[in-house]
Design a protein around this motif. Structure first.
Motif: not given
Lengths: 478, 256
Positions: A331-333, A335, A346, A348, A455, A458-459, A462
């Motif tokens: 997630f977030g890498r 994605e 997205v 990170l 970080y 990103m949360l 998402r």
């Protein structure tokens, strides 16, 4: 083999942890997955040891500054393809409490892990937490990705991290009470990172090195964001025949002869193929041809680390190749989401080296770019944002069509982007949802929007996307 | 007369760059070039000799302990005399964090051992031991002294903002002027409210972030001092400061 009832204290800890986790979820404290771990460890400090050691296939730990989430997710997929059931802290909560929370979630109230015979623990481990995890879990394999400056306000100096890794490895080869342990863990090291490779010198157990051999993937300039430019043996300058990023490359100390060790798992050829990367990896068991559905050399490194880790565990080549070919981003890498007819990616970026890699990967994609940058200064991001001045935002500027600076430190970011040539005045948006809406509006339908958050941002991003796309929350697992 | 040029010497850019120090150099370059002022950068590393006549402004940043040990030996052996000479000749010096400590008289380790410094600033730094907390966080301070509009004649004081992260506690000798008075944050030692030090045109500070980009008044003060020393009266034209001022104002509101 394992008693159904481990011990009353562990049971109590599991019960308390599960209750806390449920309460947290009911209260909507999404993402706060570690709370179950905090509560459970408060009841039984030895819980991680008790539960993790039930996994019959043992444990593999992955640590390092960048790439540990993606590398451990790759290992998860490979293990599953090999017929194992991973015990994996995949929410990215990678300190003791996060590992404990995952184990509490997987354990029955009687204190046993179901299907223990097929279990392999795959633990993403925070750099500073490695000594404790090593002691409690006793992994069979420890994978080290790379070591760079990151959150200096939290970890202290980069050297402090290196020291804590060495201390984690020093005790290996002896058991809990100092008696010889049958087998110290195999350490899997990035030969191209002088700080990581250095861990292999004098280590008492087996060492497996991995590295990139394909020099065409690199350059001859050492990036500004490099932390180990001098020899860790003698202090003289390191010379590079090729550099891949930061201080990662083919290095040699001209003064004392300390040099990049020859790699056991070698990336002999790496080629970008649109949204994918073609990799040829040489291992002791033969050559693997991998088509990885991710871009960027940093993801090739992640896959290489995963191959090396899987090799050290003895997992079959077929499982490695098939799992990596079907891999989708953590997630977030890198994605990808479809939002209002736009392709939203997205990526990170939470420290200079990581973000430099991301920016280079974005710059390598065709076409004009729409970029939404987020800079937050929460505890998990690092409160010191001076690292943006070590980051090469310049590499994407020439192809940028539109950019917006967002996050709790949007003003600092806008100033940095001004210096990178994005214009005298880059627009600022403090509210994450509004920033995302503005970015979608600025992106024509069918085009790509790149979102580059730290970080905690990103949360947030998402969450917003998940709500809009109507999909589940990430902590429920994909 | 041809357009003036600012000649900047950056000491140990590869070894002392831990907290975004590159931003300070980028800022000096930008604020010169935006005004048609020339900008020349010389980077000096281990073994390189320093020519005190070839610099208008000297910059040195922060380092990790390992690099700082490598640097100190070389600094004392090959550059300290020339740097002292330059400072006595009113060359501008900006030393941030680790370099600020190095340019003091000595650094006393937790073991009591004293490491000699360059001695530009009459101050010393003590490490209070591994158990003591590092002084980490956002900092806001008010410049004292040298800037003409700083807190004088009814003008509001000029603030300086950024981030600090240091284990050592720095104590100024009596009579040494601090650079600023801490409004929020720790400063030199977390006790006496002083931040940084000034001697002639040499400035030492713990503030990074980077320091200069979002403290444009201070950046211009340094550029102006350096140019006037060599060219006489130099007027710094106004340039677009919107992004700089937004970042500065936002930093005034941050938690320490």
């Amino acid at each position: 083999m394992y008693p159904a009832f481990v011990n009353p204290r562990a049971s109590l800890a599991i019960l308390a942890g599960k209750a806390a986790g449920t309460a947290s979820r009911l209260l909507g404290r999404g993402g706060g997955t570690a709370i179950a771990g905090v509560v459970a460890l408060g009841v039984d400090q030895g819980l991680v040891r008790t539960l993790s050691r039930q996994a019959a296939a043992g444990a593999i730990a992955v640590t390092g500054t960048n790439g540990k989430t993606t590398t451990s997710l790759m290992l998860n997929r490979v293990a599953a393809a090999a017929g194992l059931r991973p015990l994996h802290n995949r929410s990215g909560s990678n300190m003791m409490r996060g590992v404990a929370a995952m184990l509490v979630d997987e354990a029955s109230i009687s204190g046993s892990i179901a299907d223990a015979a097929r279990r392999l623990a795959i633990l993403e481990v925070d750099e500073a937490t490695l000594p404790e995890i090593t002691r409690e879990v006793r992994p069979r394999v420890i994978v080290f990705t790379n070591l760079f400056r990151d959150q200096l306000d939290r970890y202290g100096e980069v050297d402090t991290v290196a020291r804590s890794w060495r201390s984690a490895l020093r005790g290996q080869g002896t058991g809990d009470r100092g008696q010889p342990q049958e087998e110290p863990p195999t350490i899997v090291l990035n030969a191209d990172d002088p700080a990581v490779a250095h861990l292999g010198r004098g280590y008492g157990g087996p060492v497996l090195y991995y590295g990139v051999e394909d020099a065409s993937a690199g350059g001859d300039v050492v990036e500004h964001a490099s932390d180990f430019r001098t020899c860790l043996e003698c202090g003289a300058d390191l010379a590079y025949s090729v550099t891949f990023y930061g201080h990662v490359g083919h290095w040699r100390c001209a003064s004392c002869g300390n040099a990049r060790p020859s790699a056991d798992v070698r990336l002999t050829r790496v080629t970008a193929r649109g949204d994918a990367t073609e990799m040829a990896v040489a291992t002791a068991g033969g050559e693997l041809d991998i088509l990885l559905p991710l871009t960027g050399l940093y993801n090739a490194y992640n896959a290489l680390a995963a191959v090396a880790g899987a090799t050290a565990l003895g997992l079959p080549s077929e499982a490695i190749v098939s799992a990596l070919a079907e891999f989708s981003a953590a997630f977030g890498r890198q994605e990808r989401f479809q939002l209002d007819g736009r392709d939203v990616q997205v990526l990170l970026g939470k420290n200079p080296t990581g973000l430099n890699q991301v920016l280079r990967a974005v710059a390598a994609r065709p076409g004009r770019k729409r970029l939404l940058f987020f800079l937050n200064d929460g505890i998990a991001d690092g409160r010191d944002i001076s690292w943006i001045w070590d980051t090469d935002y310049e590499v994407v500027q020439p192809q940028t069509e539109w950019a917006l600076a967002a996050g709790t430190r949007a003003e600092d970011l806008a100033l940095r982007l001004k210096y990178a040539g994005f214009g005298e005045y880059v627009e600022i948006e403090r509210d994450a949802a509004t920033a995302l809406r503005r970015a979608i509006e600025a992106t024509p339908a069918g085009e790509t929007l790149y979102v580059l958050p730290t970080y905690t941002a990103m949360l947030e991003v998402r969450e917003i996307i998940a709500k809009r796309a109507g999909e589940g929350h990430f902590w429920e697992g994909a | 007369m041809s357009a003036p040029t600012l000649r900047v010497v950056h000491l140990y850019p590869r070894l002392m760059n831990i907290y975004g120090d590159r931003g300070n150099i980028m800022c000096l370059r930008h604020r010169c070039e935006a005004r048609g002022i020339g900008f020349e950068l010389t980077e000096l590393g281990i073994g390189d000799r320093f020519d005190s006549a070839a610099a208008d402004l000297i910059f040195a940043g922060g380092a990790q302990d390992r690099e700082q040990r490598n640097v100190v030996e070389d600094l004392l052996a090959t550059k300290a005399d020339a740097v002292r000479e330059a400072v006595e000749a009113a060359v501008v010096l900006l030393a941030v964090c680790g370099a600020y400590q190095l340019f003091g008289r000595f650094y006393r380790e937790a073991t009591g051992m004293e490491l000699p410094g360059v001695g530009i600033f009459d101050l010393h730094t003590e490490h209070p031991g591994e158990k003591a907390k590092r002084l980490i966080g956002n900092i806001v301070a008010e410049l004292v002294g040298p800037l003409p509009s700083s807190g004088q004649g009814g003008h509001p004081p000029i603030t300086i903002v950024g981030f600090e992260n240091h284990g050592g506690r720095t104590y100024l000798a009596p009579g040494v002027r601090p650079l600023a008075k801490v409004r929020s944050g720790h400063g030199n030692n977390g006790r006496d409210g002083a931040e940084g030090a000034v001697y002639r045109n040499a400035y030492g500070t713990y503030i990074h972030g980077s320091l200069l980009p979002k403290n444009p008044a201070f950046a211009d003060h340094l550029i102006g001092l350096a140019l006037r020393r060599r060219y006489g009266d130099v007027e710094l034209a106004r340039i677009d400061n919107r992004a700089e001022e937004l970042a500065h104002r936002a930093a005034l509101r941050l938690r320490p």
